[in-house]
Design an enzyme around this catalytic site. Sequence first.
Site, PDB file in Angstrom:
ATOM      1  N   SER A 520      -3.816 -24.815  17.384  1.00 48.41           N
ATOM      2  CA  SER A 520      -4.146 -23.405  17.483  1.00 48.41           C
ATOM      3  C   SER A 520      -2.908 -22.583  17.087  1.00 48.41           C
ATOM      4  CB  SER A 520      -4.638 -23.082  18.890  1.00 48.41           C
ATOM      5  OG  SER A 520      -5.333 -21.865  18.913  1.00 48.41           O
ATOM      6  N   ASP A 605     -15.340 -24.654  14.327  1.00 50.84           N
ATOM      7  CA  ASP A 605     -14.378 -23.850  15.077  1.00 50.84           C
ATOM      8  C   ASP A 605     -14.690 -22.361  14.899  1.00 50.84           C
ATOM      9  OD1 ASP A 605     -12.162 -22.628  16.211  1.00 50.84           O
ATOM     10  OD2 ASP A 605     -10.733 -24.052  15.360  1.00 50.84           O
ATOM     11  N   HIS A 637     -12.808 -26.018  18.221  1.00 49.80           N
ATOM     12  CA  HIS A 637     -11.382 -25.711  18.349  1.00 49.80           C
ATOM     13  C   HIS A 637     -10.689 -26.822  19.133  1.00 49.80           C
ATOM     14  CE1 HIS A 637      -8.229 -22.805  17.746  1.00 49.80           C
ATOM     15  NE2 HIS A 637      -7.893 -22.816  19.021  1.00 49.80           N
TER      16      HIS A 637
END
Length: 689
Positions: A520, A605, A637
């Site tokens: 991330s 995602d 994600h």
Amino acid sequence: MFKQQLVLLALFAALASGPASAFTGMIAGPVFGNMPPRSLQASTTSEELIPREVLFGNPEYAAPAISPDGKYLAFLKPDDGVLNVFVRRIGEDVDRVVTKDKVRGIRGVSWAEDSKTLLYNQDKGGDENFHLYAVDAMAAGSEAVDLTPFEGAKAQNKITNKRFPNEVLVAINNRDPTQFDMYRVDLPKALAGDALGALTLDTENPGGVVGWGTEDESFEVREALVINPADSSSTVKIRDSKEGEWRELITFPYGEEGQMIDFCADGESALLLSTIGRETTALLKVDLKTAETKEVIAAQDNCNVGGVFLDDDTKEVKGVSFNYARLEREFFDDDLKADFEKLAELGPSNAEVSIASKSRDEKTWAVSFRRDDGPTEYAIYDQTSKSLSPLFVSSPSQLSYKFAPMSDVRIVARDGLELVAYLTRSDSSKPTPLILLVHGGPWARDYWGFTPTAQWFANRGYACLQVNFRGSTGYGKSFLHKGDKQWGIGTMQHDLTDAVAWAINEGIADGDNVCIYGGSYGGYATLAGMTFTPELYKCGVDIVGPSNIKTLLDSIPPYWGPLRNDMLRKIGDVDADEDFNKAISPLYHVDKIRAPLLIGQGANDPRVKQAEADQIAFKMSEKGIPVEYVLYPDEGHGWARPDNRIDFNGRTELFLKKHLGGRAESFEPPEGATATFPLEERQDTAAKV
């Protein structure tokens, strides 16, 4: 029992985050397991390779939740290799499966206040459009019911209340994808087969509300957290009844932090967290009419208030936690303090004890102990007899191995700012290759405790360093906002660079063999490190990291809308300033990359879209820069399915061995993994054309 907190949307949530509260939450550490003793030798971890399956497979047990009546325990456990919800009667060891998930697994469970219904969230393929499900835990063979059956909508902000055991409140964005309205669910009606008929719109979002709260006696929605996109301020609004008009209680201008915790039992006060007039959040008692502070209950100068433990009826504060580097507590209730002292006495040394769940009468607790060198173990604490009974170990297979200790260390950045970091070493006697493990968020933080990824790196021969760089949460408003407009080429990235220099200077890291790894925001930091300080890193691993900040923000989920301007204030105005976006976006600096890169991405995602990985991987490949790219079509994600998690980590391990020289377990793709390879597919397509 804890009051449901106001929900703030998670921004680029970390792939591996610490406990949200120091009094509750799932954390790690052994109680009664036969852990190998810590060694004083230089080698800190097992000589044998700890299998990836042991480190990254499903836990055998997780998330214990005691029914409000104290009779039953719900928990997660694999059923045919997929995490499902099980129940057992407390004091017995006969487990019965309640849910029937066959693919992604269930990652959390809680009880409704009727002590027979279990609630959990589930999405599809990682799209994060979580629905709220209910299942009758007392009726064998019961089917789970989708309480929020709206395609493409998301459910969040669930609230239950012991005075209304047959009702649940939940926020859903089905009316408007950008706004969450509050619905009331009639549980018996829903479980009887009429899920849509059981839903009643309770409170419509007037605009900008990102979280709701209730008053306990009435179970009415009487608090709301509103974000003003124009100035990125947040306002706590309250009303005196369900029919009453909303009014402003307090506004936190951009740069301040705060939220409401609960109404006080006197009906005239509320408990708030606030940084106004100070650096860190303080727990305050304020007047409901004037918002004037009646009492400063708890605060520390170097970190924010963490968990707040309240009496469920009187709303008196019984305890507060803080976490600068390690967990600390301040108690206001002698009985609670005595209970935690007893738990510390009965549990293992060097452990952080937390309450995972309690019965309504608070006589039966499920507790966990967090340590840095072993798996989670849970126990049942009888609050009356002050006795502790072993419950289960989260991952019993881990008990056979020796794990490395984690040290909390302090690193001084080039401008003098102190950074809290966590170090896990494979060998304490000499420099080794280093992996800089960067947390996501970036508005999140790392915590001390057992971290499978750090242990994996240590066992393979690397030191692992995790840094709470400026912009991380928990250290007050100045520390957080020192990260504003500092992505990539600014001081947020400089902190990571300085941390690597510290590790080299301290004789911890071999400066010729450093990898940057993260997911991330940590994936973005990886790309930034590879482009803006290319001389520093031998290789990098980017998991679901954005490569172009403008395209990232242009593709965020619609329900992030109220926070988009806040993100622009923190990141920098990439909408209005194209040159700034190009300056901080690694995609525009691919030519600077010198070292090999491994990219992992989930096709579904919703936060960091597949395009973020595609565009930099394809550009690197076109320029002949070494890059490997693995895409999972059934993930979002991060990796929810263990087969995919183990698959990507197996590929990562071989990548690290090739470029850093550490150890590696042999690799065969797990049977259930879904890895695809867009670069190879693109080349095949081009060859056919």
